[in-house]
Motif scaffolding. Structure first.
Motif, PDB file in Angstrom:
ATOM      1  N   LEU A 186       9.965  -4.793  27.927  1.00  0.00           N
ATOM      2  CA  LEU A 186      10.313  -3.635  27.097  1.00  0.00           C
ATOM      3  C   LEU A 186       9.527  -2.383  27.485  1.00  0.00           C
ATOM      4  N   SER A 187       8.312  -2.554  28.009  1.00  0.00           N
ATOM      5  CA  SER A 187       7.463  -1.398  28.309  1.00  0.00           C
ATOM      6  C   SER A 187       7.525  -0.964  29.769  1.00  0.00           C
ATOM      7  N   ALA A 214      15.625  -8.663  25.571  1.00  0.00           N
ATOM      8  CA  ALA A 214      14.693  -7.635  26.047  1.00  0.00           C
ATOM      9  C   ALA A 214      15.264  -6.900  27.264  1.00  0.00           C
ATOM     10  N   THR A 218      15.652  -2.879  26.952  1.00  0.00           N
ATOM     11  CA  THR A 218      14.643  -2.066  27.627  1.00  0.00           C
ATOM     12  C   THR A 218      15.239  -0.786  28.208  1.00  0.00           C
ATOM     13  N   ASP A 219      14.432   0.255  28.255  1.00  0.00           N
ATOM     14  CA  ASP A 219      14.827   1.509  28.899  1.00  0.00           C
ATOM     15  C   ASP A 219      14.503   1.509  30.395  1.00  0.00           C
ATOM     16  N   ARG A 222      16.802  -1.514  35.625  1.00  0.00           N
ATOM     17  CA  ARG A 222      16.940  -2.959  35.787  1.00  0.00           C
ATOM     18  C   ARG A 222      17.675  -3.274  37.088  1.00  0.00           C
TER      19      ARG A 222
END
Length: 327
Positions: A186-187, A214, A218-219, A222
């Motif tokens: 997530l971070s 997650a 997530t931002d 990816r």
């Protein structure tokens, strides 16, 4: 340049990705590692002590060891295996160190952090799940009837099967993801999945619902890094496109941003269009980059080159952050 990188996988594929991360100017690298190994030294520790199998975790720690004389000594020591025929034969020193620290500290995550401190690691190594997992595959072509499907249980058995793997599942089903692993996804600024043994090192991550959730939330940028070739055994005969279909089959809700594949693997425009269509089903585009290692004699080897892979990931990230937000 991404400030933090989280890499999901296991074995030699994850090792190469972590090596690539070391070539980037990144503040934090985190490895999130599969925990279903049941063979060799890891299998023995798992059976005798009931701990998470440490082998893939050890390899990730070795990959992240500091690039110094002391760091290289620790890397070699972690990877060293005892010879002979006694009780220690075949055990890796790093596996025993992780197992011993787990007993002393009462936590495998704390044990991994302690080893990372010893090796002056470039980052953290975390289990995807804080309990041992078991893989079972549906495998066709093992009996007299080529279309009959039989269950094959255990990572080693699945990886070495002579049949065709159709699907895998975890036992226990729907295990909770490690809290630190979820936080690392997530971070992160960039998250990678793969390369590696598709059914035993890559797909198990997305069979952990908390991890898939997650990845969806997530931002981070990816990226799925595809294998250079199909592997004998579990993915024999698989096309590149089918590797992506296996992701959607096992986790229909999975969404990623980019599929990274070696530029020499697929040269046909028709095949590239098929691959782009498959990637679109998980929200991704396809990036072709030169990431295969060469043998020094004008040929290629079946391994990602860490320097080339680092450059490719940097270009993917740069294009990603400069593009319009996609979610």
């Amino acid at each position: 340049m991404p400030g933090s990188l989280t890499c999901l996988g296991g074995g030699h594929g994850l090792f190469q990705t972590l090596r690539a991360g070391r070539h980037l100017d990144i503040d934090r690298i985190t490895a999130v590692v599969t925990v279903a190994d049941d063979g060799g030294s890891s299998g023995r520790i798992r059976k005798e002590l009931g701990q998470i199998p440490p082998g893939d975790l050890r390899m990730a720690l070795a990959a992240l060891s500091r690039d110094s004389d002391e760091g290289r000594l620790w890397e070699e020591t972690l990877q060293h295996r005892f010879g002979g025929y006694g009780a220690l034969a075949g055990h890796a020193v790093g596996n025993l160190l992780i197992a011993g620290l787990t007993d002393v500290l009462g936590s495998q995550v704390q044990a991994l952090d302690a080893v990372a401190a010893l090796t002056q690691s470039h980052g953290r190594v975390l289990p995807v799940c804080e309990q041992p997992l078991e893989i079972e595959a549906e495998v066709a072509g093992l009996g007299d009837e080529p279309m009959s499907v039989r269950p094959v249980r255990g990572q080693v058995a699945v990886a070495s099967t002579t049949g065709n793997v159709r699907r895998v599942r975890l036992f226990p089903e729907n295990p909770p993801g490690g809290s630190d692993a979820i936080a690392a996804i997530l971070s992160a600024d960039m998250v990678t999945l793969g390369p590696g043994s598709w059914f035993t090192s890559v797909i198990p991550h997305i069979l952990v619902p908390d991890i898939t959730r997650a990845l969806t939330e997530t931002d981070a940028c990816r990226v799925v890094i595809l294998n250079l070739t199909a592997e004998p055994g579990e993915t024999a005969g698989f096309s590149t496109e089918r590797h992506i279909h296996m992701l959607t089959q096992h986790a229909p809700e999975l969404r990623v941003d980019h599929i990274l594949i070696d530029a020499t693997t697929i040269t046909s425009e028709v095949e590239r269009r098929y691959l782009a269509r498959a990637a679109a089903t998980i929200g991704a585009d396809v990036t072709f980059e030169p990431v295969r290692a060469d043998d020094g004699n004008g040929g290629w080897v079946n391994r990602h080159d860490p320097v080339k892979l680092a450059s490719a990931l940097q270009r993917v990230y740069t294009r990603h952050v400069s593009a319009e937000p996609r979610r």
